[in-house]
Design a protein around this motif. Structure first.
Motif, PDB file in Angstrom:
ATOM      1  N   LEU A  37      -5.000 -10.995  -8.386  1.00 44.33           N
ATOM      2  CA  LEU A  37      -4.225  -9.764  -8.562  1.00 44.33           C
ATOM      3  C   LEU A  37      -5.046  -8.506  -8.321  1.00 44.33           C
ATOM      4  O   LEU A  37      -4.800  -7.460  -8.932  1.00 44.33           O
ATOM      5  CB  LEU A  37      -3.586  -9.726  -9.960  1.00 44.33           C
ATOM      6  N   LEU A  38      -6.015  -8.596  -7.419  1.00 43.29           N
ATOM      7  CA  LEU A  38      -6.793  -7.414  -7.047  1.00 43.29           C
ATOM      8  C   LEU A  38      -6.145  -6.749  -5.838  1.00 43.29           C
ATOM      9  O   LEU A  38      -6.002  -7.359  -4.776  1.00 43.29           O
ATOM     10  CB  LEU A  38      -8.237  -7.796  -6.718  1.00 43.29           C
ATOM     11  N   ASN A  39      -5.759  -5.499  -6.011  1.00 44.69           N
ATOM     12  CA  ASN A  39      -5.118  -4.718  -4.951  1.00 44.69           C
ATOM     13  C   ASN A  39      -5.805  -3.369  -4.883  1.00 44.69           C
ATOM     14  O   ASN A  39      -5.709  -2.564  -5.810  1.00 44.69           O
ATOM     15  CB  ASN A  39      -3.625  -4.554  -5.270  1.00 44.69           C
ATOM     16  N   THR A  40      -6.490  -3.091  -3.785  1.00 48.10           N
ATOM     17  CA  THR A  40      -7.178  -1.803  -3.642  1.00 48.10           C
ATOM     18  C   THR A  40      -6.406  -0.835  -2.749  1.00 48.10           C
ATOM     19  O   THR A  40      -6.928   0.215  -2.400  1.00 48.10           O
ATOM     20  CB  THR A  40      -8.596  -1.983  -3.058  1.00 48.10           C
ATOM     21  N   THR A  41      -5.185  -1.181  -2.353  1.00 50.12           N
ATOM     22  CA  THR A  41      -4.429  -0.348  -1.424  1.00 50.12           C
ATOM     23  C   THR A  41      -3.618   0.715  -2.164  1.00 50.12           C
ATOM     24  O   THR A  41      -3.602   0.767  -3.391  1.00 50.12           O
ATOM     25  CB  THR A  41      -3.478  -1.190  -0.554  1.00 50.12           C
ATOM     26  N   VAL A  42      -2.894   1.533  -1.399  1.00 48.42           N
ATOM     27  CA  VAL A  42      -2.062   2.580  -1.994  1.00 48.42           C
ATOM     28  C   VAL A  42      -0.684   2.073  -2.389  1.00 48.42           C
ATOM     29  O   VAL A  42       0.088   2.798  -3.037  1.00 48.42           O
ATOM     30  CB  VAL A  42      -1.886   3.776  -1.034  1.00 48.42           C
ATOM     31  N   ALA A  43      -0.329   0.848  -2.007  1.00 50.42           N
ATOM     32  CA  ALA A  43       1.009   0.323  -2.270  1.00 50.42           C
ATOM     33  C   ALA A  43       0.965  -0.686  -3.407  1.00 50.42           C
ATOM     34  O   ALA A  43       0.051  -1.513  -3.475  1.00 50.42           O
ATOM     35  CB  ALA A  43       1.571  -0.342  -1.013  1.00 50.42           C
ATOM     36  N   PRO A  44       1.954  -0.655  -4.307  1.00 46.96           N
ATOM     37  CA  PRO A  44       1.991  -1.666  -5.362  1.00 46.96           C
ATOM     38  C   PRO A  44       2.266  -3.041  -4.792  1.00 46.96           C
ATOM     39  O   PRO A  44       3.009  -3.192  -3.824  1.00 46.96           O
ATOM     40  CB  PRO A  44       3.148  -1.198  -6.266  1.00 46.96           C
ATOM     41  N   PHE A  45       1.650  -4.041  -5.391  1.00 48.67           N
ATOM     42  CA  PHE A  45       1.882  -5.427  -4.979  1.00 48.67           C
ATOM     43  C   PHE A  45       2.219  -6.222  -6.225  1.00 48.67           C
ATOM     44  O   PHE A  45       1.340  -6.612  -6.989  1.00 48.67           O
ATOM     45  CB  PHE A  45       0.659  -6.012  -4.281  1.00 48.67           C
ATOM     46  N   THR A  46       3.502  -6.437  -6.449  1.00 47.22           N
ATOM     47  CA  THR A  46       3.952  -7.088  -7.676  1.00 47.22           C
ATOM     48  C   THR A  46       4.768  -8.340  -7.400  1.00 47.22           C
ATOM     49  O   THR A  46       5.414  -8.866  -8.299  1.00 47.22           O
ATOM     50  CB  THR A  46       4.797  -6.106  -8.507  1.00 47.22           C
ATOM     51  N   ALA A  47       4.735  -8.828  -6.153  1.00 44.27           N
ATOM     52  CA  ALA A  47       5.590  -9.952  -5.778  1.00 44.27           C
ATOM     53  C   ALA A  47       5.058 -11.296  -6.260  1.00 44.27           C
ATOM     54  O   ALA A  47       5.772 -12.284  -6.242  1.00 44.27           O
ATOM     55  CB  ALA A  47       5.763  -9.987  -4.258  1.00 44.27           C
TER      56      ALA A  47
END
Length: 236
Positions: free
Chosen positions: A143-153
């Motif tokens: 669940l590591l996300n460094t981008t500008v968009a949420p990733f909750t899928a």
């Protein structure tokens, strides 16, 4: 075969972010919120020269002030500051970085010189990095996300590596609409260090990933690319 440089970068136990603040209009703050809010459970540190706290957490003036060397540094600051920051993290022992910042070889000769400088600094300290001029990575496994968009899928099966800096997030609405989820996604940007073949080899070795797609703007080492693609295809 030596360990792929993306293995640690995609699976850090701790992350330091330089460029986040308490201003929610700033790109660095938005990306820091992705790390905090999308479920990453590792340690997260913020470095800010003026603020004592960032997003409700303690902020440290410099890398040398951190409790220990983070596995990964995420740099979202002006291009002129990147080389010195890599020096700072190199001195304390950090070995992986994501350089989000643009303004390097894609801008001309001055930017190309700065990119060569950060490559030299990174090599001296044995730092492997993604970027510059990218959005970083998504790892749905930790669940590591460094981008500008949420990733909750949630976790998925599709591995994606993109030479386009932003396409990793631009594709998310389409994928979400069609019920497709990333396993891992890597925005490579200028590929000053870690490149498309590194990403292809990493995704091919990743047990979670069952299919791989690439956004390609150019292939520098055709022989190495074809060999990696053949290995991946034969393994499937």
């Amino acid at each position: 075969m030596p360990e792929n440089p993306l293995r640690l970068l995609m699976n850090p136990r701790s992350v330091a972010v330089v460029g986040a603040s308490n201003d929610f209009r700033k790109m660095g703050t938005i990306q820091a919120l992705s790390i905090l809010e999308d479920g990453y459970s590792g340690e997260v540190y913020f470095i800010h020269r003026k603020e004592n706290t960032v997003l409700g957490r303690p902020a440290f003036p410099t890398a040398a002030d951190l409790p220990h060397a983070p596995d990964l540094a995420v740099l979202i600051v002006p291009s002129s500051a990147i080389a010195n920051l890599l020096e700072d993290f190199g001195r304390i022992g950090t070995k992986r970085a994501i350089i989000i910042t643009a303004g390097f070889k894609e801008t001309g000769s001055a930017g190309r010189s700065m990119e060569e400088k950060i490559k030299s600094v990174a090599k001296r300290h044995d730092i492997r990095f993604v970027g510059p001029n990218c959005l970083g990575i998504i790892n749905s496994e930790n669940l590591l996300n460094t981008t500008v968009a949420p990733f909750t899928a949630g976790p998925g099966l599709l591995g994606f590596a993109s030479q386009s800096g932003t396409y990793v997030t631009q594709a998310l609405p389409y994928l979400r609409k069609n019920g497709i989820r990333y396993s891992k996604a890597i925005s490579l940007g200028n590929e000053a260090d870690i490149d498309l073949v590194d990403a292809l080899e990493y995704l091919g070795q990743d047990e979670q990933t069952k299919a791989v797609i690439l956004y390609i703007e150019g292939i520098r080492d055709g022989r190495r690319f074809v060999e990696a693609a053949r290995r991946l295809a034969s393994a499937g």
